[in-house]
Design a protein around this motif. Structure first.
Motif, PDB file in Angstrom:
ATOM      1  N   HIS A  15       0.861  -1.180   0.000  1.00  0.00           N
ATOM      2  CA  HIS A  15       0.000   0.000   0.000  1.00  0.00           C
ATOM      3  C   HIS A  15       0.896   1.227   0.000  1.00  0.00           C
ATOM      4  CE1 HIS A  15      -3.554  -2.416   1.103  1.00  0.00           C
ATOM      5  NE2 HIS A  15      -2.693  -3.109   1.831  1.00  0.00           N
ATOM      6  N   GLU A  16       0.816   2.048  -1.037  1.00  0.00           N
ATOM      7  CA  GLU A  16       1.559   3.303  -1.054  1.00  0.00           C
ATOM      8  C   GLU A  16       0.666   4.366  -0.444  1.00  0.00           C
ATOM      9  OE1 GLU A  16       3.314   4.295  -4.777  1.00  0.00           O
ATOM     10  OE2 GLU A  16       4.264   2.343  -4.977  1.00  0.00           O
ATOM     11  N   ILE A  17       1.133   4.969   0.644  1.00  0.00           N
ATOM     12  CA  ILE A  17       0.325   5.884   1.430  1.00  0.00           C
ATOM     13  C   ILE A  17       1.188   7.039   1.913  1.00  0.00           C
ATOM     14  CG2 ILE A  17      -1.366   4.182   2.249  1.00  0.00           C
ATOM     15  CD1 ILE A  17       0.382   3.749   4.671  1.00  0.00           C
ATOM     16  N   ALA A  18       0.603   7.940   2.647  1.00  0.00           N
ATOM     17  CA  ALA A  18       1.340   9.009   3.314  1.00  0.00           C
ATOM     18  C   ALA A  18       0.603   9.315   4.613  1.00  0.00           C
ATOM     19  CB  ALA A  18       1.439  10.245   2.432  1.00  0.00           C
ATOM     20  N   LEU A  19       1.077   8.701   5.691  1.00  0.00           N
ATOM     21  CA  LEU A  19       0.471   8.903   7.004  1.00  0.00           C
ATOM     22  C   LEU A  19       1.543   9.360   7.989  1.00  0.00           C
ATOM     23  CD1 LEU A  19      -1.811   5.739   7.352  1.00  0.00           C
ATOM     24  CD2 LEU A  19      -2.560   8.108   7.085  1.00  0.00           C
ATOM     25  N   PRO A  20       1.195  10.290   8.869  1.00  0.00           N
ATOM     26  CA  PRO A  20       2.169  10.698   9.876  1.00  0.00           C
ATOM     27  C   PRO A  20       2.446   9.553  10.838  1.00  0.00           C
ATOM     28  CG  PRO A  20       0.022  11.656  10.352  1.00  0.00           C
ATOM     29  CD  PRO A  20      -0.103  10.959   9.034  1.00  0.00           C
ATOM     30  N   CYS A  21       3.681   9.474  11.277  1.00  0.00           N
ATOM     31  CA  CYS A  21       4.045   8.458  12.263  1.00  0.00           C
ATOM     32  C   CYS A  21       5.159   9.006  13.144  1.00  0.00           C
ATOM     33  CB  CYS A  21       4.448   7.147  11.585  1.00  0.00           C
ATOM     34  SG  CYS A  21       5.924   7.237  10.568  1.00  0.00           S
ATOM     35  N   GLU A  22       5.436   8.270  14.199  1.00  0.00           N
ATOM     36  CA  GLU A  22       6.502   8.625  15.120  1.00  0.00           C
ATOM     37  C   GLU A  22       7.375   7.403  15.358  1.00  0.00           C
ATOM     38  OE1 GLU A  22       4.027  11.850  17.819  1.00  0.00           O
ATOM     39  OE2 GLU A  22       4.279   9.799  18.573  1.00  0.00           O
ATOM     40  N   LEU A  58       7.261  -2.115   6.635  1.00  0.00           N
ATOM     41  CA  LEU A  58       6.833  -0.747   6.367  1.00  0.00           C
ATOM     42  C   LEU A  58       7.988   0.069   5.812  1.00  0.00           C
ATOM     43  CD1 LEU A  58       4.976  -0.084   9.757  1.00  0.00           C
ATOM     44  CD2 LEU A  58       3.986  -0.935   7.630  1.00  0.00           C
ATOM     45  N   GLY A  59       7.654   1.111   5.054  1.00  0.00           N
ATOM     46  CA  GLY A  59       8.635   2.066   4.572  1.00  0.00           C
ATOM     47  C   GLY A  59       8.324   3.430   5.164  1.00  0.00           C
ATOM     48  N   VAL A  60       9.345   4.089   5.711  1.00  0.00           N
ATOM     49  CA  VAL A  60       9.169   5.359   6.406  1.00  0.00           C
ATOM     50  C   VAL A  60      10.177   6.366   5.876  1.00  0.00           C
ATOM     51  CG1 VAL A  60       9.395   6.468   8.673  1.00  0.00           C
ATOM     52  CG2 VAL A  60       8.303   4.241   8.496  1.00  0.00           C
ATOM     53  N   LEU A  61       9.730   7.612   5.684  1.00  0.00           N
ATOM     54  CA  LEU A  61      10.641   8.715   5.375  1.00  0.00           C
ATOM     55  C   LEU A  61      10.909   9.477   6.664  1.00  0.00           C
ATOM     56  CD1 LEU A  61       9.292  10.211   2.019  1.00  0.00           C
ATOM     57  CD2 LEU A  61      11.452   9.015   2.390  1.00  0.00           C
ATOM     58  N   SER A  62      12.182   9.683   6.974  1.00  0.00           N
ATOM     59  CA  SER A  62      12.573  10.345   8.217  1.00  0.00           C
ATOM     60  C   SER A  62      13.757  11.263   7.968  1.00  0.00           C
ATOM     61  CB  SER A  62      12.951   9.283   9.258  1.00  0.00           C
ATOM     62  OG  SER A  62      13.537   9.879  10.397  1.00  0.00           O
ATOM     63  N   GLU A  63      13.800  12.371   8.689  1.00  0.00           N
ATOM     64  CA  GLU A  63      14.964  13.249   8.624  1.00  0.00           C
ATOM     65  C   GLU A  63      16.059  12.784   9.576  1.00  0.00           C
ATOM     66  OE1 GLU A  63      13.645  17.260   9.239  1.00  0.00           O
ATOM     67  OE2 GLU A  63      12.503  17.279   7.381  1.00  0.00           O
ATOM     68  N   VAL A  64      15.776  11.727  10.336  1.00  0.00           N
ATOM     69  CA  VAL A  64      16.724  11.192  11.316  1.00  0.00           C
ATOM     70  C   VAL A  64      17.175   9.809  10.865  1.00  0.00           C
ATOM     71  CG1 VAL A  64      17.023  10.487  13.716  1.00  0.00           C
ATOM     72  CG2 VAL A  64      15.659  12.511  13.165  1.00  0.00           C
ATOM     73  N   PHE A  65      18.470   9.575  10.941  1.00  0.00           N
ATOM     74  CA  PHE A  65      19.050   8.280  10.589  1.00  0.00           C
ATOM     75  C   PHE A  65      18.862   7.294  11.737  1.00  0.00           C
ATOM     76  CE2 PHE A  65      22.583   5.315  10.786  1.00  0.00           C
ATOM     77  CZ  PHE A  65      22.597   4.799   9.500  1.00  0.00           C
ATOM     78  N   PHE A  66      18.419   6.085  11.401  1.00  0.00           N
ATOM     79  CA  PHE A  66      18.348   4.979  12.361  1.00  0.00           C
ATOM     80  C   PHE A  66      19.241   3.864  11.816  1.00  0.00           C
ATOM     81  CE2 PHE A  66      14.570   7.324  13.346  1.00  0.00           C
ATOM     82  CZ  PHE A  66      14.376   7.152  14.703  1.00  0.00           C
ATOM     83  N   PRO A  67      20.145   3.321  12.622  1.00  0.00           N
ATOM     84  CA  PRO A  67      21.096   2.310  12.129  1.00  0.00           C
ATOM     85  C   PRO A  67      20.418   0.996  11.726  1.00  0.00           C
ATOM     86  CG  PRO A  67      21.657   3.051  14.360  1.00  0.00           C
ATOM     87  CD  PRO A  67      20.369   3.674  14.016  1.00  0.00           C
ATOM     88  N   GLY A 132      -8.159   1.764   0.254  1.00  0.00           N
ATOM     89  CA  GLY A 132      -8.833   3.022  -0.114  1.00  0.00           C
ATOM     90  C   GLY A 132      -8.131   4.258   0.379  1.00  0.00           C
ATOM     91  N   VAL A 133      -7.080   4.134   1.209  1.00  0.00           N
ATOM     92  CA  VAL A 133      -6.325   5.286   1.649  1.00  0.00           C
ATOM     93  C   VAL A 133      -5.311   5.624   0.560  1.00  0.00           C
ATOM     94  CG1 VAL A 133      -4.720   6.224   3.361  1.00  0.00           C
ATOM     95  CG2 VAL A 133      -6.575   4.719   4.084  1.00  0.00           C
ATOM     96  N   ALA A 134      -5.468   6.767  -0.035  1.00  0.00           N
ATOM     97  CA  ALA A 134      -4.597   7.149  -1.150  1.00  0.00           C
ATOM     98  C   ALA A 134      -3.350   7.855  -0.658  1.00  0.00           C
ATOM     99  CB  ALA A 134      -5.344   8.072  -2.106  1.00  0.00           C
ATOM    100  N   ARG A 135      -2.327   7.762  -1.468  1.00  0.00           N
ATOM    101  CA  ARG A 135      -1.081   8.475  -1.181  1.00  0.00           C
ATOM    102  C   ARG A 135      -1.309   9.956  -1.452  1.00  0.00           C
ATOM    103  NH1 ARG A 135       4.677   7.217  -1.269  1.00  0.00           N
ATOM    104  NH2 ARG A 135       5.746   9.136  -1.744  1.00  0.00           N
ATOM    105  N   ALA A 136      -0.914  10.786  -0.505  1.00  0.00           N
ATOM    106  CA  ALA A 136      -1.112  12.239  -0.645  1.00  0.00           C
ATOM    107  C   ALA A 136      -0.133  12.830  -1.639  1.00  0.00           C
ATOM    108  CB  ALA A 136      -0.944  12.907   0.720  1.00  0.00           C
TER     109      ALA A 136
END
Length: 136
Positions: A15-22, A58-67, A132-136
């Motif tokens: 599923h290609e999406i764009a949801l906020p996460c932490e 899952l795939g996540v975009l982050s400005e912080v590097f995680f090893p 049904g959740v579309a990628r923003a």
């Protein structure tokens, strides 16, 4: 003879999406990897964007590097309502980290860490909620 020898074949719908996460380091690795106070949110978590989800991870975009190989706890939030309770929470293992631009932004590939029946049922319920959740 198989024609797909050596190819990686995806066995799960993505599923290609764009949801906020932490994200935050999982307890098992928080003493080995410490996030700077400059990059974490007030609650000690790093804001990121969930960009794809499948039964494999899952795939996540982050400005912080995680090893790579580190364990992270992830909370997926409702789009536009980060104050509400998370719609999904789990522990994942970092499998891949790719810098996508010079900002920097990292595409982090995560795999599910827990494969027991209740955990996998929660994953399936979460994936079903993405229909049904579309990628923003």
């Amino acid at each position: 003879m198989s024609q797909d020898r050596g190819l990686i074949i995806r066995h799960a719908q993505r599923h290609e999406i764009a949801l906020p996460c932490e994200l935050v380091m999982a307890v098992a690795h928080e003493s080995a990897v410490r996030l700077s106070a400059k990059v974490s949110l007030v609650n000690g978590r790093v804001g990121a964007t969930l960009v794809d989800a499948s039964a494999g991870g899952l795939g996540v975009l982050s400005e912080v590097f995680f090893p790579k190989q580190s364990l992270v706890d992830l909370r997926v939030l409702r789009a536009g309502d980060s104050s509400a309770s998370p719609i999904f929470e789990t522990t994942l293992r970092v499998k891949r980290v790719v810098m996508t631009d010079r900002q920097p932004t990292y595409l982090i590939g995560l795999s599910f860490e827990h494969h027991d029946e209740p955990s996998m049922r929660r994953v399936q319920e979460f994936l079903a909620s993405l229909e049904g959740v579309a990628r923003a």
